[in-house]
Design a protein around this motif. Structure first.
Motif, PDB file in Angstrom:
ATOM      1  N   UNK A 283      -8.003   2.980 -17.313  1.00 11.04           N
ATOM      2  CA  UNK A 283      -6.683   3.572 -17.122  1.00 11.04           C
ATOM      3  C   UNK A 283      -5.655   2.463 -16.901  1.00 11.04           C
ATOM      4  N   UNK A 284      -4.431   2.745 -17.220  1.00 13.20           N
ATOM      5  CA  UNK A 284      -3.348   1.788 -17.021  1.00 13.20           C
ATOM      6  C   UNK A 284      -3.230   1.458 -15.537  1.00 13.20           C
ATOM      7  N   UNK A 285      -3.152   0.160 -15.211  1.00 12.54           N
ATOM      8  CA  UNK A 285      -3.042  -0.281 -13.819  1.00 12.54           C
ATOM      9  C   UNK A 285      -1.572  -0.230 -13.410  1.00 12.54           C
ATOM     10  N   UNK A 286      -1.205   0.819 -12.703  1.00 12.19           N
ATOM     11  CA  UNK A 286       0.193   1.032 -12.330  1.00 12.19           C
ATOM     12  C   UNK A 286       0.651   0.064 -11.253  1.00 12.19           C
ATOM     13  N   UNK A 287      -0.258  -0.657 -10.624  1.00  7.85           N
ATOM     14  CA  UNK A 287       0.132  -1.582  -9.554  1.00  7.85           C
ATOM     15  C   UNK A 287       0.657  -2.911 -10.093  1.00  7.85           C
ATOM     16  N   UNK A 288       0.378  -3.213 -11.355  1.00  9.29           N
ATOM     17  CA  UNK A 288       0.811  -4.487 -11.932  1.00  9.29           C
ATOM     18  C   UNK A 288       2.291  -4.441 -12.320  1.00  9.29           C
ATOM     19  N   UNK A 289       2.996  -5.619 -12.284  1.00 10.24           N
ATOM     20  CA  UNK A 289       2.471  -6.918 -11.861  1.00 10.24           C
ATOM     21  C   UNK A 289       2.557  -7.081 -10.339  1.00 10.24           C
ATOM     22  N   UNK A 290       1.488  -7.553  -9.723  1.00 11.71           N
ATOM     23  CA  UNK A 290       1.466  -7.793  -8.278  1.00 11.71           C
ATOM     24  C   UNK A 290       0.588  -9.012  -7.971  1.00 11.71           C
ATOM     25  N   UNK A 291       0.881 -10.102  -8.676  1.00  5.61           N
ATOM     26  CA  UNK A 291       0.050 -11.296  -8.585  1.00  5.61           C
ATOM     27  C   UNK A 291       0.500 -12.278  -7.507  1.00  5.61           C
ATOM     28  N   UNK A 292       1.524 -11.923  -6.724  1.00  2.00           N
ATOM     29  CA  UNK A 292       2.009 -12.798  -5.654  1.00  2.00           C
ATOM     30  C   UNK A 292       2.584 -11.944  -4.543  1.00  2.00           C
ATOM     31  N   UNK A 293       2.852 -12.557  -3.382  1.00  2.00           N
ATOM     32  CA  UNK A 293       3.447 -11.811  -2.269  1.00  2.00           C
ATOM     33  C   UNK A 293       4.794 -11.254  -2.669  1.00  2.00           C
ATOM     34  N   UNK A 294       5.546 -12.037  -3.453  1.00  2.70           N
ATOM     35  CA  UNK A 294       6.868 -11.584  -3.877  1.00  2.70           C
ATOM     36  C   UNK A 294       6.796 -10.348  -4.776  1.00  2.70           C
ATOM     37  N   UNK A 295       5.678 -10.179  -5.491  1.00  2.00           N
ATOM     38  CA  UNK A 295       5.499  -9.038  -6.391  1.00  2.00           C
ATOM     39  C   UNK A 295       4.636  -7.944  -5.767  1.00  2.00           C
ATOM     40  N   UNK A 296       4.359  -8.012  -4.486  1.00  2.00           N
ATOM     41  CA  UNK A 296       3.418  -7.100  -3.842  1.00  2.00           C
ATOM     42  C   UNK A 296       3.798  -5.635  -4.070  1.00  2.00           C
ATOM     43  N   UNK A 297       2.808  -4.835  -4.405  1.00  2.00           N
ATOM     44  CA  UNK A 297       3.005  -3.396  -4.604  1.00  2.00           C
ATOM     45  C   UNK A 297       3.126  -2.705  -3.252  1.00  2.00           C
TER      46      UNK A 297
END
Length: 394
Positions: A283-297
């Motif tokens: 399934x599509x990962x709706x949390x992305x992009x969250x690869x850093x603290x600044x991008x946190x979901x």
């Protein structure tokens, strides 16, 4: 016809005779017990015919039908089934006995035994009739079987994982440069014998998440994933599948080729297993992009668990959570892979981290936190990839 013509003709006939095979038969493709019973009945009829030429009052005992020096289900089957054929269909010229032959009875005693060999993609059974008195060979029959899945199971050698007495499977010999082609979605039954490693080539026919796994293993297998060259390692895994089986999930592009190696975890590990490469719906990962603290979901306490995935060895997922008042926060993952959790305060300082405190290889953190913002990082141990579910309790 003159002498010279006769001589030439004789030479041609002799050459043809010498070049003709001693045995001329097609291997039987046997996939059911009923078909195997039919082949045993044919062999039994040939044996009975031979016994009829040896006189009356014969005493027949059965020896072992061994497969390359080992006991197998096929050997046990032949011993019992041929004995049944001889008893039920034979005449009164012989008696089947189970004990040793001694004294004068040895003059009319014979032993039926056999040797089973793997010859390329076929199994050949040499059935031998031997005089008990002097061990002289009276007759030999050969029966050939195609080494399909049914016969392959019957010739598997029962052994512990520490034993080297495991036969080479029908796909041998394979190597890094000559891997076995694995059709997508199909299980392949193989064995790891002493000093063995198995190689597979997997070709992706579409883009998606490709799952490489083993199952039904009698030992602890280990899997390594390489690119098309077979030399650049992309991933490796030991126990992410069921039980002690490895499982690797990789994002594949259409037309991409992978090389997979399966071996025993330890140098002495041997046994049988199955391998499969298949696509898994993602399934599509709706949390992305969250690869850093600044991008946190952002997450909320009391919300449903979050299902996401780590798509590459370097992928990490960050989440932000607002704590309304001081209290105990519990964070844990649910996944096939080995996960790591790190908990940060609002300034990005580490409060806690964990590897395997949860179920299986899942991570779990439980600690008191103050009111304010906290961050949660999820990653795979040593770059493991796959799906996970993140749970929060407060």
């Amino acid at each position: 016809m003159n002498y010279q013509t006769k001589r030439v003709l004789f030479g041609l006939l002799l050459a043809a005779f010498l070049s003709a095979p001693i045995f001329a038969q097609s291997p039987a493709a046997v996939e059911t017990l009923e078909q195997l019973d039919g082949e045993a009945a044919k062999l039994g009829a040939a044996i009975i015919q031979k016994l009829g030429t040896l006189g009356t009052g014969l005493r027949i005992r059965f020896g072992e039908f061994s497969f390359e020096g080992s006991d197998t289900s096929l050997g046990t089957y032949l011993t019992n089934q041929l004995a049944a054929v001889l008893v039920n269909q034979g005449g009164s010229g012989y008696t089947i006995i189970t004990g040793p032959v001694t004294g004068a009875a040895g003059e009319n005693a014979y032993t039926l035994s056999g040797e089973i060999l793997q010859l390329g993609s076929n199994i050949r059974v040499y059935t031998k009739l031997t005089r008990s008195q002097d061990s002289s060979l009276s007759a030999v029959w050969n029966t050939d079987f195609v080494l399909g899945s049914f016969i392959e199971d019957l010739t598997a050698v029962s052994s512990s994982s520490s034993s080297g007495r495991v036969r080479r499977d029908s796909y041998e010999t394979d190597s890094r440069d000559a891997p076995v082609t694995a059709a997508l979605g199909a299980w392949i039954s193989r064995t790891i014998h002493e000093g063995d490693e198995d190689w597979f080539q997997v070709s992706s026919d579409r883009a998606g998440q490709l799952v490489l796994e083993t199952a039904n293993s009698s030992f602890d297998p280990y899997m390594e994933l390489y690119d098309e060259s077979g030399h650049n390692q992309l991933d490796e895994n030991d126990d992410s599948g069921d039980g002690s089986n490895p499982r690797i999930e990789v994002n594949a592009e259409a037309g991409q080729i992978f090389i997979v190696k399966v071996r025993g975890y330890g140098s002495g590990e041997t046994g049988d297993y199955r391998f499969r490469a298949s696509f898994e719906a993602v399934e599509e990962d709706a949390t992305e992009p969250n690869d850093s603290i600044e991008q946190a979901t952002p997450l909320e306490l009391g919300s449903e668990p979050v299902t996401a995935s780590l798509r590459s060895r370097s992928d990490v997922d960050f989440y932000r959570l607002e704590i309304p008042a001081a209290g105990r926060l519990k964070v844990y993952t649910e996944s096939r892979m080995d996960t790591l959790l790190t908990l940060y305060d609002g300034e990005g300082e580490i409060l806690d981290e964990d590897d395997d405190s949860g179920s299986g290889s899942n991570a779990r953190i439980s600690r008191d936190v103050p009111a304010g913002t906290v961050y949660i990082k999820v990653r795979g141990y040593e770059g493991e990839r796959g799906s996970y579910t993140l749970h929060l309790e407060f």
